[in-house]
Scaffold this motif. Structure first.
Motif, PDB file in Angstrom:
ATOM      1  N   LEU A   1      -6.988  10.543  15.392  1.00 22.23           N
ATOM      2  CA  LEU A   1      -6.217  11.710  14.966  1.00 22.23           C
ATOM      3  C   LEU A   1      -5.783  11.598  13.503  1.00 22.23           C
ATOM      4  CD1 LEU A   1      -4.928  14.378  15.948  1.00 22.23           C
ATOM      5  CD2 LEU A   1      -2.883  13.050  16.476  1.00 22.23           C
ATOM      6  N   ILE A   2      -5.289  10.432  13.094  1.00 25.20           N
ATOM      7  CA  ILE A   2      -4.842  10.292  11.711  1.00 25.20           C
ATOM      8  C   ILE A   2      -6.003  10.061  10.743  1.00 25.20           C
ATOM      9  CG2 ILE A   2      -2.525   9.508  12.338  1.00 25.20           C
ATOM     10  CD1 ILE A   2      -3.332   6.690  11.470  1.00 25.20           C
ATOM     11  N   ALA A   3      -7.127   9.554  11.245  1.00 24.06           N
ATOM     12  CA  ALA A   3      -8.261   9.252  10.364  1.00 24.06           C
ATOM     13  C   ALA A   3      -9.242  10.411  10.208  1.00 24.06           C
ATOM     14  CB  ALA A   3      -9.002   8.021  10.890  1.00 24.06           C
ATOM     15  N   ARG A   4      -9.259  11.359  11.130  1.00 26.53           N
ATOM     16  CA  ARG A   4     -10.265  12.431  11.090  1.00 26.53           C
ATOM     17  C   ARG A   4     -10.249  13.231   9.786  1.00 26.53           C
ATOM     18  NH1 ARG A   4     -14.055  14.951  13.808  1.00 26.53           N
ATOM     19  NH2 ARG A   4     -13.808  13.772  15.724  1.00 26.53           N
ATOM     20  N   PRO A   5      -9.111  13.706   9.295  1.00 25.67           N
ATOM     21  CA  PRO A   5      -9.163  14.479   8.042  1.00 25.67           C
ATOM     22  C   PRO A   5      -9.751  13.672   6.876  1.00 25.67           C
ATOM     23  CG  PRO A   5      -7.029  14.751   9.103  1.00 25.67           C
ATOM     24  CD  PRO A   5      -7.761  13.668   9.860  1.00 25.67           C
ATOM     25  N   TRP A   6      -9.457  12.385   6.841  1.00 24.35           N
ATOM     26  CA  TRP A   6     -10.007  11.507   5.813  1.00 24.35           C
ATOM     27  C   TRP A   6     -11.521  11.398   5.974  1.00 24.35           C
ATOM     28  CZ3 TRP A   6      -9.520   8.956   1.388  1.00 24.35           C
ATOM     29  CH2 TRP A   6     -10.281   7.803   1.156  1.00 24.35           C
ATOM     30  N   ALA A   7     -11.979  11.098   7.183  1.00 20.98           N
ATOM     31  CA  ALA A   7     -13.413  10.935   7.425  1.00 20.98           C
ATOM     32  C   ALA A   7     -14.175  12.212   7.113  1.00 20.98           C
ATOM     33  CB  ALA A   7     -13.660  10.498   8.871  1.00 20.98           C
TER      34      ALA A   7
ATOM     35  N   VAL B   1       0.862  -1.174   0.000  1.00 21.51           N
ATOM     36  CA  VAL B   1       0.000   0.000   0.000  1.00 21.51           C
ATOM     37  C   VAL B   1       0.898   1.223   0.000  1.00 21.51           C
ATOM     38  CG1 VAL B   1      -1.672   1.324   1.331  1.00 21.51           C
ATOM     39  CG2 VAL B   1      -1.907  -1.150   1.165  1.00 21.51           C
ATOM     40  N   ASP B   2       0.646   2.097  -0.959  1.00 24.32           N
ATOM     41  CA  ASP B   2       1.389   3.354  -1.023  1.00 24.32           C
ATOM     42  C   ASP B   2       0.415   4.497  -1.237  1.00 24.32           C
ATOM     43  OD1 ASP B   2       0.763   3.251  -3.766  1.00 24.32           O
ATOM     44  OD2 ASP B   2       2.726   2.476  -4.299  1.00 24.32           O
ATOM     45  N   VAL B   3       0.932   5.701  -1.318  1.00 24.99           N
ATOM     46  CA  VAL B   3       0.078   6.874  -1.450  1.00 24.99           C
ATOM     47  C   VAL B   3      -0.767   6.810  -2.717  1.00 24.99           C
ATOM     48  CG1 VAL B   3       1.748   8.401  -2.606  1.00 24.99           C
ATOM     49  CG2 VAL B   3      -0.013   9.368  -1.078  1.00 24.99           C
ATOM     50  N   VAL B   4      -0.274   6.185  -3.764  1.00 23.08           N
ATOM     51  CA  VAL B   4      -1.029   6.053  -5.008  1.00 23.08           C
ATOM     52  C   VAL B   4      -2.308   5.248  -4.773  1.00 23.08           C
ATOM     53  CG1 VAL B   4      -0.949   5.135  -7.370  1.00 23.08           C
ATOM     54  CG2 VAL B   4       1.030   6.339  -6.430  1.00 23.08           C
ATOM     55  N   ASP B   5      -2.247   4.222  -3.948  1.00 23.46           N
ATOM     56  CA  ASP B   5      -3.439   3.440  -3.615  1.00 23.46           C
ATOM     57  C   ASP B   5      -4.479   4.314  -2.905  1.00 23.46           C
ATOM     58  OD1 ASP B   5      -2.695   0.746  -4.511  1.00 23.46           O
ATOM     59  OD2 ASP B   5      -1.206   0.812  -2.910  1.00 23.46           O
TER      60      ASP B   5
ATOM     61  N   ASP C   1      -6.278  15.286  -0.308  1.00 27.53           N
ATOM     62  CA  ASP C   1      -5.421  15.704   0.808  1.00 27.53           C
ATOM     63  C   ASP C   1      -5.671  14.840   2.044  1.00 27.53           C
ATOM     64  OD1 ASP C   1      -4.282  17.692  -0.751  1.00 27.53           O
ATOM     65  OD2 ASP C   1      -5.527  19.301   0.098  1.00 27.53           O
ATOM     66  N   GLY C   2      -6.954  14.539   2.330  1.00 30.41           N
ATOM     67  CA  GLY C   2      -7.283  13.679   3.464  1.00 30.41           C
ATOM     68  C   GLY C   2      -6.710  12.283   3.296  1.00 30.41           C
ATOM     69  N   ALA C   3      -6.754  11.771   2.057  1.00 28.20           N
ATOM     70  CA  ALA C   3      -6.186  10.447   1.773  1.00 28.20           C
ATOM     71  C   ALA C   3      -4.679  10.451   2.019  1.00 28.20           C
ATOM     72  CB  ALA C   3      -6.497  10.040   0.334  1.00 28.20           C
ATOM     73  N   ARG C   4      -4.039  11.509   1.570  1.00 24.55           N
ATOM     74  CA  ARG C   4      -2.576  11.613   1.768  1.00 24.55           C
ATOM     75  C   ARG C   4      -2.226  11.724   3.250  1.00 24.55           C
ATOM     76  NH1 ARG C   4      -2.872  15.671  -3.070  1.00 24.55           N
ATOM     77  NH2 ARG C   4      -2.548  14.223  -4.815  1.00 24.55           N
ATOM     78  N   THR C   5      -3.020  12.467   3.995  1.00 30.37           N
ATOM     79  CA  THR C   5      -2.785  12.611   5.436  1.00 30.37           C
ATOM     80  C   THR C   5      -2.985  11.273   6.143  1.00 30.37           C
ATOM     81  OG1 THR C   5      -3.427  14.929   5.402  1.00 30.37           O
ATOM     82  CG2 THR C   5      -3.556  13.802   7.534  1.00 30.37           C
ATOM     83  N   PHE C   6      -4.066  10.575   5.794  1.00 30.25           N
ATOM     84  CA  PHE C   6      -4.343   9.270   6.393  1.00 30.25           C
ATOM     85  C   PHE C   6      -3.203   8.308   6.063  1.00 30.25           C
ATOM     86  CE2 PHE C   6      -7.716   5.634   6.591  1.00 30.25           C
ATOM     87  CZ  PHE C   6      -7.291   5.285   7.861  1.00 30.25           C
ATOM     88  N   PHE C   7      -2.800   8.267   4.793  1.00 32.64           N
ATOM     89  CA  PHE C   7      -1.702   7.381   4.418  1.00 32.64           C
ATOM     90  C   PHE C   7      -0.426   7.752   5.171  1.00 32.64           C
ATOM     91  CE2 PHE C   7       2.105   6.487   1.970  1.00 32.64           C
ATOM     92  CZ  PHE C   7       2.050   5.106   1.989  1.00 32.64           C
ATOM     93  N   SER C   8      -0.128   9.031   5.247  1.00 24.68           N
ATOM     94  CA  SER C   8       1.082   9.476   5.941  1.00 24.68           C
ATOM     95  C   SER C   8       1.088   9.023   7.399  1.00 24.68           C
ATOM     96  CB  SER C   8       1.183  10.999   5.856  1.00 24.68           C
ATOM     97  OG  SER C   8       2.309  11.464   6.527  1.00 24.68           O
ATOM     98  N   GLY C   9      -0.073   9.125   8.058  1.00 24.78           N
ATOM     99  CA  GLY C   9      -0.174   8.665   9.437  1.00 24.78           C
ATOM    100  C   GLY C   9       0.032   7.172   9.564  1.00 24.78           C
TER     101      GLY C   9
END
Length: 183
Positions: free
Chosen positions: A100-106, A27-31, A57-65
């Motif tokens: 914390l890491i999932a909130r921006p995505w949600a 799993v990478d940021v592209v996914d 952006d939310g996906a990237r933040t979630f992945f980064s976390g």
């Protein structure tokens, strides 16, 4: 490994499969970007719209976390083994950290699905989101109803987060993992 750990590990392995959009075993940021685009399009939004950009952006933040807690070899991707191990060690007993890491995505997913702008989505709209993430039609409908904690026929950001936190922190295997296609 106890039965509870085995069930939890199996649930996390199934979740990993939903994230691995290109099925390459990592799993990478592209996914995560692909999942965000699929959700955006399924909700009738332009991926370049403000809502689409926010979801990316939310996906990237979630992945980064997730990358921060799971990428043990530092290669910028997460294998199934890394994901399951990180979930066991760092997410399972840390609901606040996961939220914390999932909130921006949600928040961004609800925003994309919330076509009328009232801050919530109805169960049909949420099932559409789950389908875009890989859920079966029946599973998406069942899970949408389960996420609606207060039974008002709508799904809020708080309900999405509560469901996600419960999924990642509960020991049981009988949760949202079964609604996703594994092909």
């Amino acid at each position: 490994m106890t039965t509870t750990q085995s069930a939890y590990s199996a649930k996390m392995a199934a979740r990993f499969a939903t994230f691995d959009r290109d099925r390459d075993g990592v799993v990478d940021v592209v996914d995560f970007e692909a999942m965000a685009r699929a959700i955006t399009v399924s909700c009738g939004r332009d991926p370049e719209s403000p809502e689409g950009i926010r979801l990316l952006d939310g996906a990237r933040t979630f992945f980064s976390g997730l990358l921060e807690v799971a990428d043990t070899d530092g290669d910028g991707g997460i294998t199934e083994s890394e994901f399951v191990d990180a979930a066991q060690v760092r997410l399972r007993h840390n609901p606040e950290g996961f939220e914390l890491i999932a909130r921006p995505w949600a928040e961004a997913v609800v925003d994309v699905a919330d076509v009328d702008g009232d801050g919530v989505v109805d169960l049909v709209e949420w099932a559409r989101v789950l389908r875009a993430m890989g859920a079966t039609q029946r599973g998406a409908e069942e899970q949408a109803a389960r996420i609606d904690i207060d039974g008002d026929g709508r799904v809020s950001v708080d309900e999405v987060l509560a469901s996600a936190v419960a999924f990642y922190t509960a020991d049981d295997a009988d949760d949202a993992g079964h609604v996703f296609d594994q092909a």
